[in-house]
Design a protein around this motif. Structure first.
Motif, PDB file in Angstrom:
ATOM      1  N   UNK A  81       0.831  -1.203   0.000  1.00 55.04           N
ATOM      2  CA  UNK A  81       0.000   0.000   0.000  1.00 55.04           C
ATOM      3  C   UNK A  81       0.865   1.252   0.000  1.00 55.04           C
ATOM      4  N   UNK A  84       1.888   1.845  -3.460  1.00 56.20           N
ATOM      5  CA  UNK A  84       0.776   2.402  -4.237  1.00 56.20           C
ATOM      6  C   UNK A  84       0.589   3.891  -3.950  1.00 56.20           C
ATOM      7  N   UNK A  99      -1.312   6.178   6.673  1.00 62.33           N
ATOM      8  CA  UNK A  99      -2.421   5.685   5.859  1.00 62.33           C
ATOM      9  C   UNK A  99      -2.278   4.180   5.637  1.00 62.33           C
ATOM     10  N   UNK A 102      -3.562   1.922   8.265  1.00 65.62           N
ATOM     11  CA  UNK A 102      -4.974   1.527   8.203  1.00 65.62           C
ATOM     12  C   UNK A 102      -5.216   0.515   7.085  1.00 65.62           C
ATOM     13  N   UNK A 103      -4.665   0.805   5.912  1.00 69.70           N
ATOM     14  CA  UNK A 103      -4.935  -0.047   4.742  1.00 69.70           C
ATOM     15  C   UNK A 103      -4.447  -1.480   4.938  1.00 69.70           C
ATOM     16  N   UNK A 106      -7.105  -4.265   5.678  1.00 69.69           N
ATOM     17  CA  UNK A 106      -8.147  -4.725   4.755  1.00 69.69           C
ATOM     18  C   UNK A 106      -7.895  -6.197   4.471  1.00 69.69           C
ATOM     19  N   UNK A 107      -8.965  -7.009   4.559  1.00 69.71           N
ATOM     20  CA  UNK A 107      -8.702  -8.438   4.724  1.00 69.71           C
ATOM     21  C   UNK A 107      -8.626  -9.288   3.457  1.00 69.71           C
TER      22      UNK A 107
END
Ligand SMILES: [Mn+2]
Ligand SMILES: [Mn+2]
Ligand SMILES: [Mn+2]
Ligand SMILES: [Mn+2]
Lengths: 220, 220
Positions: A81, A84, A99, A102-103, A106-107
């Motif tokens: 991430x 990205x 950030x 947090x990302x 995501x599962x």
DNA sequence: AATAAAATTTAGACAAAACTAAAAATATTA
DNA sequence: TAATATTTTTAGTTTTGTCTAAATTTTATT
């Protein structure tokens, strides 16, 4: 085994700490995670029950193989991430971490795999840290701290080990980024500071604490 | 005002329900969110305390202006992420929703803005639903249900209102996707089913419940 | 209007993740 | 080794979000 966000944050922190020191202890982890020792103890019990770590009370702890695998999966997601965010959304490298924090939770496994392919299966994140592959295998490169480089040998920055916002902001000020070419001109033994030449800029002096965290490899 | 994931899911669901019916009631929301009425009541109190909705007990509820704004922000994030997943990661349109359901809660405002720009400020998500802009403004298009289209007039699919996995799988089977060109050949009054010609495919018959959820606009 | 049914809320409980304060175990040092 | 300091754990709360079961309010039906 779906893990909670909190569990994932814990195992990731433990993974990073045990890279340096083998066994990890409660207070160190509490400091790293900005929480209280009592909260750490609570979570250690949960993680032990899930067989993610070896732990005997008062004796410290380390991740089990299953724990290490889970940690590497979170690290992989975090760094993909970050890549990205920096490469496609044009975030500065000193802005991506919170950030990605947090990302990374995501599962969807398919999401990670497709993201990896979309990005071109990168090996290193915007800070030069290696991105584990889907099996947890980590690419290695020979790198040295800038403090260990002989004079006049041109080197290229491959990673920085301290990634605090303060550090990254300071490096930006010196025009130092990943891939930047540097030559060490002088080594001042008084305080360990270095005079360096950053390609396309005038020579400047950086302190030892900064230099120690800048990792480089020889050009060619 | 940072909202929790749960709060965001509630206000988003309320937003969608009140689009159809103005006032929303407890059981409807509980069904929509696959939870119990008691849990809904608990959350309604919290959301009322935060002035996100107008609510008098036993009397139903609707979002306040602040609540609507917050909901539109979540909807925006959801649809932008769906667009990213479908357009860049090449997910099928029937797979993007559950992942966007998680991604929509990532909190960085700058992330959303950069994502929007990276995607080229799209106006519609992979299901044809409009993406609100950063001010909550929603693009509109003239569209009609396939059941209301006269015979032999070619139309193009602009959205589908039922987005269950079952529905989207069924449309895939009929070779119907966003942008697909369709002509209605016959209207069977017995059960309301339609004979249609999907461009480049042989005519087929779709049931009224399916047709009702396919929205189209005239070609040219 | 009285009664039955449906919808909604309240009361009380639970799990996860955090906290403070106190107790217990380990490590240090005099 | 005994006293002291540090580290870690336990005990007891708190907050958030969920649940079941029971009570209350509203709506529908005789
Ligand atoms: Mn995280
Ligand atoms: Mn990184
Ligand atoms: Mn969601
Ligand atoms: Mn959608």
């Amino acid at each position: 085994m779906p893990f909670t966000t909190s569990e994932e944050n814990y195992i990731k922190s433990i993974y990073h700490l045990q890279q340096a020191s083998g066994m990890v202890n409660t207070n160190t982890l509490a400091a790293e995670m900005q929480t209280r020792a009592a909260s750490v103890t609570d979570m250690l019990k949960k993680l032990k029950a899930k067989k993610l770590l070896q732990y005997e009370r008062y004796r410290g702890f380390r991740l089990s193989e299953a724990g290490k695998k889970a940690a590497l999966d979170v690290v992989r997601k975090h760094r993909l991430w970050e890549y990205f965010l920096a490469e496609h959304l044009k975030f500065d490298w000193d802005k991506v971490h919170p950030i990605a924090e947090e990302l990374e939770h995501i599962s969807s496994d398919e999401l990670v795999q497709r993201l990896d392919n979309f990005l071109g299966n990168p090996s290193f994140d915007p800070h030069g840290d290696p991105i584990p592959d889907r099996n947890g295998k980590i690419p290695v490169i020979n790198q040295l701290s800038l403090t260990d480089i002989p004079l006049k040998k041109p080197v290229r920055v491959s990673s920085v080990s301290n990634q605090s916002a303060q550090m990254l902001e300071m490096l930006k000020h010196y025009h130092i980024a990943l891939g930047t070419q540097i030559t060490v001109l002088n080594h001042f033994s008084f305080d360990g500071s270095l005079e360096i030449k950053v390609l396309k800029h005038s020579p400047c002096i950086i302190s030892e604490p900064v230099a120690k965290n800048v990792f480089v490899h020889y050009v060619q």
